[in-house]
Design a protein around this motif. Sequence first.
Motif, PDB file in Angstrom:
ATOM      1  N   UNK A 182       0.454  -1.712  -0.300  1.00  0.00           N
ATOM      2  CA  UNK A 182       0.107  -0.427   0.424  1.00  0.00           C
ATOM      3  C   UNK A 182       0.870   1.385   0.012  1.00  0.00           C
ATOM      4  N   UNK A 183       1.744   1.675  -0.050  1.00  0.00           N
ATOM      5  CA  UNK A 183       3.459   2.758  -0.356  1.00  0.00           C
ATOM      6  C   UNK A 183       2.843   2.894  -1.935  1.00  0.00           C
ATOM      7  N   UNK A 184       3.344   4.076  -1.733  1.00  0.00           N
ATOM      8  CA  UNK A 184       4.225   4.348  -3.773  1.00  0.00           C
ATOM      9  C   UNK A 184       5.012   5.981  -2.855  1.00  0.00           C
ATOM     10  N   UNK A 185       5.506   6.104  -4.042  1.00  0.00           N
ATOM     11  CA  UNK A 185       6.438   7.476  -4.026  1.00  0.00           C
ATOM     12  C   UNK A 185       6.824   8.177  -5.191  1.00  0.00           C
ATOM     13  N   UNK A 186       6.562   9.546  -5.858  1.00  0.00           N
ATOM     14  CA  UNK A 186       6.159  10.273  -6.585  1.00  0.00           C
ATOM     15  C   UNK A 186       7.769  10.743  -6.291  1.00  0.00           C
ATOM     16  N   UNK A 187       8.843  10.659  -7.526  1.00  0.00           N
ATOM     17  CA  UNK A 187      10.517  11.338  -6.812  1.00  0.00           C
ATOM     18  C   UNK A 187      10.704  12.487  -7.038  1.00  0.00           C
ATOM     19  N   UNK A 188       9.333  13.560  -7.287  1.00  0.00           N
ATOM     20  CA  UNK A 188      10.183  14.552  -7.132  1.00  0.00           C
ATOM     21  C   UNK A 188       8.833  15.889  -6.978  1.00  0.00           C
ATOM     22  N   UNK A 189       8.788  16.185  -6.388  1.00  0.00           N
ATOM     23  CA  UNK A 189       7.593  17.426  -6.806  1.00  0.00           C
ATOM     24  C   UNK A 189       8.035  18.812  -6.766  1.00  0.00           C
ATOM     25  N   UNK A 190       7.737  19.404  -7.709  1.00  0.00           N
ATOM     26  CA  UNK A 190       8.235  20.777  -7.351  1.00  0.00           C
ATOM     27  C   UNK A 190       7.263  21.715  -6.671  1.00  0.00           C
ATOM     28  N   UNK A 191       8.735  22.796  -6.252  1.00  0.00           N
ATOM     29  CA  UNK A 191       8.365  23.645  -5.646  1.00  0.00           C
ATOM     30  C   UNK A 191       6.872  24.230  -5.738  1.00  0.00           C
ATOM     31  N   UNK A 192       5.816  24.479  -5.315  1.00  0.00           N
ATOM     32  CA  UNK A 192       4.257  25.338  -5.501  1.00  0.00           C
ATOM     33  C   UNK A 192       3.611  24.522  -4.437  1.00  0.00           C
TER      34      UNK A 192
END
Length: 831
Positions: free
Chosen positions: A56-66
């Motif tokens: 049930x885990x997930x990862x979004x590697x990079x989320x831009x500022x904002x």
Amino acid sequence: MKNLLPTGVALLALSGPAWAQGPVSGTLTDAQTGTPLPGATILLDGAASAATDAAGTFTIPAVAAGAHELRITFVGYEPLVRPLQGQAEAQRLTAALQPGGVLTGEALVTASRANERTATAYTNLSKEDLAKRNFGQDLPYLLDQTPSVVVTSDAGAGVGYTDIRIRGTSTTGINMTINGVPLNDAESRGAFLVNLPDLASSVSSLQVQRGVGTSQNGGAAFGASVNISTLDNRREAYGETQNSVGSFGTVKNTVQFGTGLVSGHFTLDGRLSRIKSDGYMNRASSDLKSYYFAAGYQQANTLLKFITFSGREKTYQAWNGVPEPALTGDQTLLQNYIDNGELTEADAVRVRQEGRRYSSYTYDNQTDNYQQNHYQLHLSQGLGQDWNLGGALHLTRGFGYYESYRARRRFLNYGLDNVVIGNQTLTRTDLIDRKWLDNYFYGGTFALNYQPKADDRLQATLGGVWNRYDGDHYGEIIWAQYASNGAIRQRYYFNNAVKTDYNGYARATWQVLPQLGVYGDLQLRHIEYAIDGTEHKPDDPSAVRGVVDVRTRARYTFFNPKAGATLTLAEGQQLYASFAVGQREPVRSDFTDRIAADAVPKSERLTDLEGGYRLSLPNASVLGTRAVARLEANLFYMNYRNQLVSIGQLNDVGTPLRTNVARSYRRGVELTGFLSANDKISLSSTLTLSQNRIRGYQEPISDSTFIARNSTISYSPSAVSAHTLEGQPLKGLRLALLYKTVSRQYLDNSESLNRSIKPYQVLDFRVRYALRPQFVKEIELGLLVNNVLNREYVANGYTYSYPGASGGLDTFNWYYPQATRNFLVSVGVKL
């Protein structure tokens, strides 16, 4: 592990990039039981970015500022939406979904899709992947950067009649479905996407499986399958328009709208599209129109959706291609075409004038006119915690004709009497005819899915389909210089074809151990095919008044087993291997256009062995920069019995003629890779190296002499590669270079350099710039420059030979030149 969707999706997900970017990870559970929810979809700003794994885990590697919007959806649960603020530091979230949400449209197509448990080679493309490639060209051109793909266009610029080959297999061996409903023509097995212009604008997701793959509705996948879905549900109202204009008078206009979820139950979506182009080739115009409408009702665990879409096309016939001397300028060769009756003196004059853009037709309405209307009714019903049922009823109505001017045709070959004027007997006339197709294709599909939420070690599907095709083929004379005893719309041939096709399959994946999973798939398919009537074949020795009896009766029953296993080596690393059997029946032209009168076509059998390695690194580091990396190496060995291969010739409406070869194979390796650094720059590459051979091919040396040897299968390049380098120097601005290479292809199975397509390399350049002003949601400007290096190349062709005066074989090659440097610009607005 379902860490990420395939190439390009993560890149799109990270919209609004900035220099400070950090990962976001989390755990998803059932709000009532606290159990993990594997397989949920994680969307960032509307783009699919990740999926939860078995824990049930997930990862979004990079989320831009904002500021961003995070949306989580899962079958049988209410969607969860929450704001998210991007920052440099890593963030950890916990989320719980409430049971009772409606089924998503994607639940209806998962039954036929591959995943990391099915041990097959596949590529997923999202709506956003297709949108950034969509400037108005046909769907095959939007798939050009996927592994083992070669595309071509009759008119030269990707609008009108286009074709796609995957692993050297044409659309007759590529199974295509829309929402699980077969798209391939029941008789020819071709998928004529020109009949559905701008279909890509309505696609919510698409999967390309290579090899036999999983069991599909419709015909067998003999090289690949393309599974298209248009079933997404958008909860918010929207309005969009996309407009393109470019070289060769190409214009595309698209308007889309949707009500979002009304009163918690109802949705309505629509699209209108128009595409026009003069084509790169002379007199190769296209006038294409289409619509798409969908009305849905959803409540608790029930989703009911009615979809209708239609396309109408009028294309000037460009399927003859150009003779070889039009490309080479060889006047001696041109004279040989004239001396042998392949070209008239008037044709030769135009060849010299028009060169590689030559068209053999001059009649102003030498056109293909066809309309195809599709109607689908889909039901998805949740059956308790762990079961759901998907079903569909469908009807496809197709009708249209080829209109052609024919000079000096014999009356007798059209079933007409000679004309007597005084003492003179006329045996020939100029005329205009239409060859009609008028057909219905209808049936139903179902899939019962077992997908336990608490323990997903075992997942299973039981599915099937019943389809029936009823089609008329006939010819009419609509004008003649001398009428003879005919009447207006005189029919000179007529035949009816009926084909019934039904199959059932059972498929399951079982996670035997945490690291080891196995997969099994059993399919039983039955086909009955009947043709009654006559076909126009005036050159056939058995023809009577221009027609031959094409009565056909064929019946087939195929058992197609499939099995595979996956082994997880470590986090993000997987080995897989699979075995699959595919069998299919001959197509219509194999029966009606036999190479020899006694050469009854045989069904084909394919044994497909696949194996490979996958590596996924969602949190890699490259020179101190956070990166996403993926790599896959896939080996395949496809062993055929009685494969029907093209001999390089066409019939009178451009259909390739084929013959059975007893033993043949395709084997090779497919390498794909993706690397993205902080969403600022990314590189995706794919390379296929293969051998495609016929064992003991009977090569003609003269009219009666043959030699047996191993030979390369026609239209099967040994090396195909595609590379996309994309960067984002400014917020909202994306620049991309797309490079494609295809090695030599042979027009027939002789492996002769004199009957081949030269290797080619093509470089394209793409720009997308998105603005978000206050008065609309988004304005996007786009530019696509095709063939930047201005290469003169061909991507398709055909050949034929017959005994020459010297006792050998005279060969005549015809090719389909592709456009030199050209461009398309676009403006899109989202309200």
